[in-house]
Design an enzyme around this catalytic site. Structure first.
Site, PDB file in Angstrom:
ATOM      1  N   HIS A  95      85.050  65.701 133.562  1.00  0.00           N
ATOM      2  CA  HIS A  95      83.762  65.142 133.979  1.00  0.00           C
ATOM      3  C   HIS A  95      83.648  65.029 135.489  1.00  0.00           C
ATOM      4  O   HIS A  95      84.646  65.072 136.208  1.00  0.00           O
ATOM      5  CB  HIS A  95      83.544  63.765 133.346  1.00  0.00           C
ATOM      6  CG  HIS A  95      84.531  62.727 133.802  1.00  0.00           C
ATOM      7  ND1 HIS A  95      85.771  62.588 133.236  1.00  0.00           N
ATOM      8  CD2 HIS A  95      84.483  61.794 134.777  1.00  0.00           C
ATOM      9  CE1 HIS A  95      86.418  61.612 133.826  1.00  0.00           C
ATOM     10  NE2 HIS A  95      85.665  61.108 134.780  1.00  0.00           N
ATOM     11  N   GLU A 129      85.823  55.551 129.705  1.00  0.00           N
ATOM     12  CA  GLU A 129      84.832  54.875 130.536  1.00  0.00           C
ATOM     13  C   GLU A 129      83.429  55.125 130.022  1.00  0.00           C
ATOM     14  O   GLU A 129      83.201  56.027 129.197  1.00  0.00           O
ATOM     15  CB  GLU A 129      84.951  55.358 131.991  1.00  0.00           C
ATOM     16  CG  GLU A 129      84.703  56.835 132.176  1.00  0.00           C
ATOM     17  CD  GLU A 129      85.207  57.354 133.536  1.00  0.00           C
ATOM     18  OE1 GLU A 129      86.296  56.951 133.975  1.00  0.00           O
ATOM     19  OE2 GLU A 129      84.493  58.172 134.138  1.00  0.00           O
ATOM     20  N   ARG A 160      92.660  65.131 139.214  1.00  0.00           N
ATOM     21  CA  ARG A 160      91.595  65.877 139.875  1.00  0.00           C
ATOM     22  C   ARG A 160      91.874  67.364 139.699  1.00  0.00           C
ATOM     23  O   ARG A 160      92.985  67.824 139.969  1.00  0.00           O
ATOM     24  CB  ARG A 160      91.609  65.482 141.368  1.00  0.00           C
ATOM     25  CG  ARG A 160      90.421  65.964 142.156  1.00  0.00           C
ATOM     26  CD  ARG A 160      90.544  65.547 143.629  1.00  0.00           C
ATOM     27  NE  ARG A 160      90.465  64.107 143.825  1.00  0.00           N
ATOM     28  CZ  ARG A 160      91.395  63.387 144.447  1.00  0.00           C
ATOM     29  NH1 ARG A 160      92.480  63.938 144.940  1.00  0.00           N
ATOM     30  NH2 ARG A 160      91.231  62.090 144.595  1.00  0.00           N
ATOM     31  N   HIS A 171      90.771  61.992 132.794  1.00  0.00           N
ATOM     32  CA  HIS A 171      91.674  60.839 132.694  1.00  0.00           C
ATOM     33  C   HIS A 171      92.512  60.965 131.433  1.00  0.00           C
ATOM     34  O   HIS A 171      92.023  61.433 130.403  1.00  0.00           O
ATOM     35  CB  HIS A 171      90.889  59.527 132.623  1.00  0.00           C
ATOM     36  CG  HIS A 171      89.895  59.360 133.721  1.00  0.00           C
ATOM     37  ND1 HIS A 171      90.237  59.343 135.054  1.00  0.00           N
ATOM     38  CD2 HIS A 171      88.556  59.192 133.682  1.00  0.00           C
ATOM     39  CE1 HIS A 171      89.147  59.175 135.777  1.00  0.00           C
ATOM     40  NE2 HIS A 171      88.110  59.081 134.983  1.00  0.00           N
ATOM     41  N   GLN A 190      87.245  65.948 137.283  1.00  0.00           N
ATOM     42  CA  GLN A 190      88.470  65.228 136.948  1.00  0.00           C
ATOM     43  C   GLN A 190      88.579  64.971 135.462  1.00  0.00           C
ATOM     44  O   GLN A 190      87.632  65.165 134.706  1.00  0.00           O
ATOM     45  CB  GLN A 190      88.504  63.903 137.713  1.00  0.00           C
ATOM     46  CG  GLN A 190      87.250  63.056 137.508  1.00  0.00           C
ATOM     47  CD  GLN A 190      87.203  61.854 138.454  1.00  0.00           C
ATOM     48  OE1 GLN A 190      87.358  60.730 138.002  1.00  0.00           O
ATOM     49  NE2 GLN A 190      87.000  62.087 139.745  1.00  0.00           N
TER      50      GLN A 190
END
Ligand code: ZN
Length: 319
Positions: free
Chosen positions: A174, A116, A194, A98, A96
């Site tokens: 990642h 993250e 995804r 982001h 995926q």
């Protein structure tokens, strides 16, 4: 009333989860199965609540936004910026990416982007992650491989062991792979594109949707290298600390406590704690707020000094 607020998480039952949140941390996961616990969250997709004290049973966001000056250190507060999770990857997560803030603002109704960091609480032998694309992978190649289900040959695999940490800026392709228990500190966002899901199906035989077009636009094609060196570990009376992530959104410091560690902080910032091993207490104003591995606390901005006591490993983070 101001005190270190222990939180009660919200559980998410994604297909890749297991039972480690229960077996390791004693968490009351539903049906003995969970992928994630959202430990400190004011995101509308998973609002955690308060576990103990005067605010017990209330939603954390209600407590925070009823008194933003004391809780967040400012009168005017927009969205709560951060989210702390535990992830039990019994099976691997989808590959995926982001979006960043700018992309999410335009394409996801003003949702935040998602940068993250992961702290590896536990890792099975041979565990690994996907971090970035192989050098030279172009948007065209990435898109075609995602469409054809051949993305695996373009992914950068990295071996992982207990105690490692990883910084995952938005745009980095990642995946967390099987056999990892991870604590994640991230921007408060639930937007994931995804790109590959190993052709898996859920219990009803359905594949989860892919979001290839947005992923191609959101991906950073130079994100093949990762941060490899961290600031030095600092030793002091009662333990050690090490900054394991630092960016414009959050700072994360890992503590190994063996005794008592005194912490002072400005009254303009809230903090978040998650214990990943052992047990101890947060001491504030002469009172001990006990914790064991898996427990999390929201520390209101108005608290300017507290102590960490016991024999434990924990992550302290703030904006
Ligand atoms: Zn992610």
């Amino acid at each position: 009333m101001i005190y270190p607020i222990k939180t009660a998480p919200v559980f998410k039952q994604y297909i890749w989860g297991g039972d480690t949140l229960k077996t390791k941390f004693g968490k009351p996961i539903p049906d003995g199965f969970a992928a994630e616990s959202w430990e400190i969250s004011c995101h509308s997709d998973g609002l955690c609540s308060v576990a103990e004290g005067e605010y017990k049973g209330k939603l954390l966001c209600d407590v925070i936004f009823a008194n933003t000056k004391a809780m967040l250190g400012k009168e005017e507060a927009g969205v709560f910026p951060l989210l702390v999770k535990l992830l039990d990857a019994k099976d691997k997560l989808s590959v995926q990416v982001h979006p960043n803030d700018a992309f999410a603002a335009v394409h996801e109704n003003g949702e935040l982007g998602k940068t993250e960091m992961w702290y590896v609480v536990d890792a099975a032998p041979g565990a690994h992650i996907v971090y970035g694309l192989k050098k030279g992978t172009t948007p065209e190649v990435f898109k075609k491989a995602a469409q054809n289900g051949t993305l695996e040959e373009y992914l950068n695999y990295v071996p992982v062991k207990k105690g490692d940490s990883f910084f995952i800026p938005s745009g980095t392709v990642h995946a967390i792979c099987e056999g990892l228990l991870i604590a994640e500190i991230q921007q408060s966002s639930n937007t994931t594109y995804r790109v590959y899901d190993y052709n898996r199906t859920d219990k009803d035989g359905n594949k989860r949707p892919l979001h290839i077009d947005k992923a191609v636009l959101a991906a950073d094609y130079n994100a093949c290298g990762m941060q490899t060196s961290l600031p030095e570990k600092i030793s002091f009376e009662g333990g050690t600390s090490q900054i394991i992530a630092e960016c414009k959104y959050f700072t994360v410091i890992k503590y190994d406590v063996n005794g008592t560690v005194s912490i002072s902080k400005p009254d303009t910032k809230f903090e978040m704690l998650i214990c990943t091993e052992g047990r101890g207490a947060v001491e504030y104003n002469g009172t001990d707020y006990d914790f064991s591995a898996g427990d999390s606390f929201f520390i209101p901005a108005a608290i300017t000094a507290y102590k960490l006591k016991g024999k434990c490993e924990l992550l302290r983070s703030y904006e």
